[in-house]
Enzyme design. Sequence first.
Site: not given
Length: 478
Positions: A331, A429
Amino acid sequence: MSARVLMVQGCTSDAGKSTLVAALCRWLHRQGIAVAPFKPQNMALNSAVTVDGGEIGRAQALQAQACGLEPQTDFNPVLLKPNSDTGAQVIVHGHPVATLDAVGYHAYKATAFNAVLASHARLVERFDVVLVEGAGSPAEINLRDNDIANMGYAEAVDCAVILVADIDRGGVFAHLVGTLALLSASERARVAGVVINRFRGDLALLQPGLAWLERETGKPVLGVLPYLHGLQLDAEDAVPRNAPQEPQSQLRVVVPVLPRISNHTDVDALLAHPQVDVRLIGPGQTPPPCDLILLPGSKSTRHDLQWLRTHGWDAAIARHLRYGGKLLGICGGLQMLGTHLHDPRGIEGAAGSSPGLGWLSLQTTLQPHKQLHRVHGRLLLGDASVSGYEIHCALSSGAALARPLLQLDDGRTDGAISDDGQVLGTYVHGVFDHPMHWLHCWRGPVWRRPRHWILPRCAKPAWSVWPMRCTRIWIPRH
């Protein structure tokens, strides 16, 4: 149907509220009772994506799993994600509504409380029991006005409260007596009893103190919970204090502890792996030799990118790659690996642009709309299945994306792999939460300790010391 509601509050942060609620959720679920978790207001940088496309705290997602449920936004209607020392993104029913400082949020609390009560009303109609987790301490004098996270909520819905204190950090009797003394008479009256958490040693030596505590406060000690070693459950905010050090490690991982680190639970599965040595490196510490440097997510990516440069990580990463090491960004970490990071609208702070670390040919622009997706797919490095979630406000573009890391089941691709295979990035994630066959492509064997193995372990001691008098407070009759 109208549920019985029980709230677990703590004398301090990290007293064990989340774990106790998860343990009781698991035990009740195994008894065939329809139970749901609830946290009115949560402040956390670690979040999870729900089945209805929203965002809640990781602890409530774990508690939902303990109940045999998929995460839902009603389980955590108000989530605050700090993006500076004085401000936070406010997420209501799973979606961002504003970025406010403390004064602004205080004015917004009445609106937030309406969202809390709406979620509460839906849950009590659907379930037999709702187990509620408080936030921090109910005795924070400066936060008591318009409280929606602790006693303000308990008073509004008229529920019983159990107060938990951590004996391992010391001062447990002062914590309990002091907290009760700072509550109002009506708040104190709804405390059904107290629980002492993380006890080590001979319980007989504690008994005189317990007897005194009951006389002094007039509240029963409902249980003394043991210290559980090696309990790897998702943390909400703080990076785990103790990372295992494994002398026989087959994979050595280094993680910089960024000032605005977000969703650091990405490393939890690595911390639980018996042959992975994870080193969490803070400011002023020198990164040791390793196989993999993992750049985690960030709530303020440009700020943390500058922090990396200030602390010499750009040179450390270059040296690591020169000697054949691997580099993975997740991310915000992926965004840092690109050539440029643009924030023209000031989404994460002051508007502007920053040069990236330059290890992947891509650039990223932050946008107002947050991407929230639960995803499934395959890792193109090693052809292993993965599941996870996306939480970001960014659009990345560039030549590096032509060689993606993941092929998602919805037809999209994600992430990037450098031409030499040393540098990787993904927006997903949770890539380490599932079987880690792809790590075998680099080093060492596959292993994980799944949450469905951990949850019964924390549930058993929680219930084995829980007197049956407590059940009469709130467990529904059948």
